[in-house]
Design a protein around this motif. Structure first.
Motif, PDB file in Angstrom:
ATOM      1  N   LYS A   1       0.815  -1.214   0.000  1.00 14.06           N
ATOM      2  CA  LYS A   1       0.000   0.000   0.000  1.00 14.06           C
ATOM      3  C   LYS A   1       0.852   1.270   0.000  1.00 14.06           C
ATOM      4  N   SER A   2       2.160   1.105   0.176  1.00 14.25           N
ATOM      5  CA  SER A   2       2.973   2.283   0.478  1.00 14.25           C
ATOM      6  C   SER A   2       3.310   3.143  -0.725  1.00 14.25           C
ATOM      7  N   GLY A   3       3.296   2.559  -1.913  1.00 11.46           N
ATOM      8  CA  GLY A   3       3.725   3.335  -3.078  1.00 11.46           C
ATOM      9  C   GLY A   3       5.103   2.907  -3.542  1.00 11.46           C
ATOM     10  N   TRP A   4       6.029   2.681  -2.612  1.00 15.67           N
ATOM     11  CA  TRP A   4       7.387   2.293  -2.999  1.00 15.67           C
ATOM     12  C   TRP A   4       7.402   0.891  -3.602  1.00 15.67           C
ATOM     13  N   ASP A   5       6.530  -0.004  -3.096  1.00 19.42           N
ATOM     14  CA  ASP A   5       6.548  -1.382  -3.583  1.00 19.42           C
ATOM     15  C   ASP A   5       6.248  -1.434  -5.086  1.00 19.42           C
ATOM     16  N   LEU A   6       5.317  -0.568  -5.491  1.00 17.67           N
ATOM     17  CA  LEU A   6       4.943  -0.555  -6.903  1.00 17.67           C
ATOM     18  C   LEU A   6       6.047   0.054  -7.752  1.00 17.67           C
ATOM     19  N   LYS A   7       6.768   1.014  -7.148  1.00 11.27           N
ATOM     20  CA  LYS A   7       7.748   1.777  -7.931  1.00 11.27           C
ATOM     21  C   LYS A   7       9.157   1.197  -7.841  1.00 11.27           C
ATOM     22  N   LEU A   8       9.423   0.349  -6.832  1.00  9.31           N
ATOM     23  CA  LEU A   8      10.785  -0.167  -6.667  1.00  9.31           C
ATOM     24  C   LEU A   8      11.288  -0.933  -7.909  1.00  9.31           C
ATOM     25  N   PRO A   9      10.458  -1.754  -8.531  1.00  8.34           N
ATOM     26  CA  PRO A   9      10.933  -2.416  -9.752  1.00  8.34           C
ATOM     27  C   PRO A   9      11.327  -1.414 -10.843  1.00  8.34           C
ATOM     28  N   VAL A  10      10.679  -0.266 -10.864  1.00 10.52           N
ATOM     29  CA  VAL A  10      11.045   0.765 -11.851  1.00 10.52           C
ATOM     30  C   VAL A  10      12.375   1.392 -11.449  1.00 10.52           C
ATOM     31  N   VAL A  11      12.522   1.687 -10.150  1.00  6.04           N
ATOM     32  CA  VAL A  11      13.789   2.254  -9.650  1.00  6.04           C
ATOM     33  C   VAL A  11      14.947   1.320 -10.011  1.00  6.04           C
ATOM     34  N   GLU A  12      14.686   0.021  -9.908  1.00  2.48           N
ATOM     35  CA  GLU A  12      15.730  -0.980 -10.206  1.00  2.48           C
ATOM     36  C   GLU A  12      16.172  -0.945 -11.664  1.00  2.48           C
ATOM     37  N   ASN A  13      15.374  -0.312 -12.494  1.00  3.90           N
ATOM     38  CA  ASN A  13      15.717  -0.223 -13.921  1.00  3.90           C
ATOM     39  C   ASN A  13      15.875   1.212 -14.402  1.00  3.90           C
ATOM     40  N   THR A  14      16.119   2.121 -13.464  1.00  7.07           N
ATOM     41  CA  THR A  14      16.273   3.536 -13.821  1.00  7.07           C
ATOM     42  C   THR A  14      17.714   3.959 -13.565  1.00  7.07           C
ATOM     43  N   ASP A  15      18.249   4.776 -14.454  1.00  9.75           N
ATOM     44  CA  ASP A  15      19.626   5.253 -14.295  1.00  9.75           C
ATOM     45  C   ASP A  15      19.630   6.497 -13.406  1.00  9.75           C
ATOM     46  N   PHE A  16      20.266   6.386 -12.258  1.00 10.90           N
ATOM     47  CA  PHE A  16      20.337   7.514 -11.337  1.00 10.90           C
ATOM     48  C   PHE A  16      21.712   8.195 -11.388  1.00 10.90           C
ATOM     49  N   SER A  17      22.519   7.911 -12.405  1.00 16.07           N
ATOM     50  CA  SER A  17      23.828   8.558 -12.422  1.00 16.07           C
ATOM     51  C   SER A  17      23.665  10.065 -12.580  1.00 16.07           C
ATOM     52  N   GLY A  18      24.531  10.793 -11.864  1.00 15.94           N
ATOM     53  CA  GLY A  18      24.429  12.250 -11.849  1.00 15.94           C
ATOM     54  C   GLY A  18      23.481  12.766 -10.776  1.00 15.94           C
ATOM     55  N   LYS A  19      22.764  11.863 -10.104  1.00 15.66           N
ATOM     56  CA  LYS A  19      21.833  12.295  -9.051  1.00 15.66           C
ATOM     57  C   LYS A  19      22.501  12.180  -7.677  1.00 15.66           C
ATOM     58  N   THR A  20      22.282  13.205  -6.874  1.00 13.66           N
ATOM     59  CA  THR A  20      22.708  13.156  -5.471  1.00 13.66           C
ATOM     60  C   THR A  20      21.469  12.868  -4.643  1.00 13.66           C
ATOM     61  N   VAL A  21      21.545  11.819  -3.831  1.00 12.01           N
ATOM     62  CA  VAL A  21      20.338  11.323  -3.161  1.00 12.01           C
ATOM     63  C   VAL A  21      20.566  11.204  -1.662  1.00 12.01           C
ATOM     64  N   ALA A  22      19.674  11.813  -0.885  1.00 13.07           N
ATOM     65  CA  ALA A  22      19.689  11.660   0.572  1.00 13.07           C
ATOM     66  C   ALA A  22      18.418  10.920   0.974  1.00 13.07           C
ATOM     67  N   LEU A  23      18.556   9.989   1.919  1.00  9.66           N
ATOM     68  CA  LEU A  23      17.418   9.155   2.321  1.00  9.66           C
ATOM     69  C   LEU A  23      17.012   9.450   3.754  1.00  9.66           C
ATOM     70  N   PHE A  24      15.711   9.371   4.021  1.00  6.32           N
ATOM     71  CA  PHE A  24      15.285   9.268   5.421  1.00  6.32           C
ATOM     72  C   PHE A  24      14.352   8.075   5.549  1.00  6.32           C
ATOM     73  N   GLY A  25      14.395   7.442   6.726  1.00  7.81           N
ATOM     74  CA  GLY A  25      13.606   6.225   6.909  1.00  7.81           C
ATOM     75  C   GLY A  25      12.868   6.245   8.229  1.00  7.81           C
ATOM     76  N   LEU A  26      11.580   5.939   8.152  1.00  8.11           N
ATOM     77  CA  LEU A  26      10.778   5.830   9.367  1.00  8.11           C
ATOM     78  C   LEU A  26      10.827   4.403   9.862  1.00  8.11           C
ATOM     79  N   GLY A  27      10.994   4.250  11.186  1.00 12.52           N
ATOM     80  CA  GLY A  27      11.014   2.917  11.773  1.00 12.52           C
ATOM     81  C   GLY A  27      10.721   2.977  13.253  1.00 12.52           C
ATOM     82  N   ASP A  28      10.793   1.820  13.876  1.00  5.59           N
ATOM     83  CA  ASP A  28      10.496   1.687  15.302  1.00  5.59           C
ATOM     84  C   ASP A  28      11.638   0.869  15.901  1.00  5.59           C
ATOM     85  N   SER A  29      12.501   1.539  16.636  1.00  4.64           N
ATOM     86  CA  SER A  29      13.736   0.902  17.114  1.00  4.64           C
ATOM     87  C   SER A  29      13.497  -0.017  18.301  1.00  4.64           C
ATOM     88  N   VAL A  30      12.320   0.050  18.911  1.00  2.00           N
ATOM     89  CA  VAL A  30      12.035  -0.768  20.096  1.00  2.00           C
ATOM     90  C   VAL A  30      11.354  -2.080  19.679  1.00  2.00           C
TER      91      VAL A  30
END
Ligand SMILES: Cc1cc2nc3c(=O)[nH]c(=O)nc-3n(C[C@H](O)[C@H](O)[C@H](O)COP(=O)(O)O)c2cc1C
Length: 171
Positions: free
Chosen positions: A66-95
């Protein structure tokens, strides 16, 4: 300075809340939910901030879809990101999920890197209590972990500090 694109999923929860807080500190940045766009939209930006929540493996198929990334991840896996600077943030629960803390950020980060993107905005692990995470590389998180479930009082300071460091590496 070229424009920054912030892309996040899922919509309507902590990931969106954090994405908006990040945008508030980068008023020039555009904000998009991954569920609403095609990955080609990302390629309009040379500087990207990507946000993703981790939903546990056992429920991956039901909830992550339902998140959106699952549908798009296969596309990301086939996309050229060269020349892109990418910063990530991730939501989680450390406990509750200390053995899989922000794993999805690592999965996304490795995919982007494999596709030629340059990752920036790594974070020291010392401020976090967790056991294992797939989001670690060279003893650092591959982006900014945020735990709104148990450490929400740290979120604002974590974002401010991270953006300060991004200013040197990305902006
Ligand atoms: C079913 C379920 C599984 C989860 N699995 C993980 C996990 O494996 N690792 C983790 O760090 N957080 C896990 N979490 C916590 C979420 O990532 C966290 O609550 C996050 O803030 C949710 O973001 P959202 O409100 O944008 O959906 C899980 C939460 C749920 C409900």
């Amino acid at each position: 300075m070229s424009k920054i694109g912030i892309f996040f999923a899922p919509k309507g929860g902590s990931t969106e809340k954090v994405a908006k807080k990040i945008q508030a500190q980068l008023p020039d940045a555009d904000l998009h939910c991954v569920a609403d766009i095609e990955i080609s939209e990302m390629l309009k930006y040379d500087k990207l901030i990507l946000g993703i929540a981790t939903i546990g493996k056992e429920t991956w198929d039901q909830d992550y879809k339902k998140s959106g990334w699952d549908l798009k991840l296969p596309v990301v896996e086939n996309t050229d990101f060269s020349g892109k600077t990418v910063a990530l943030f991730g939501l989680g629960d450390s406990v509750t999920y200390g053995l899989n803390f922000v794993d999805a950020m690592g999965i996304l980060g490795r995919t982007i890197k494999k596709q030629g993107g340059k990752l920036v905005g790594f974070t020291d692990t010392k401020d976090y209590n967790f056991t294992e995470s797939q989001a670690i590389e060279n003893d650092q998180f591959m982006g900014l972990p945020i735990d709104e479930d148990f450490e929400d009082e740290k979120t604002n300071e974590r974002i401010t500090q991270w953006i300060k460091e991004l200013n040197d590496s990305m902006l």
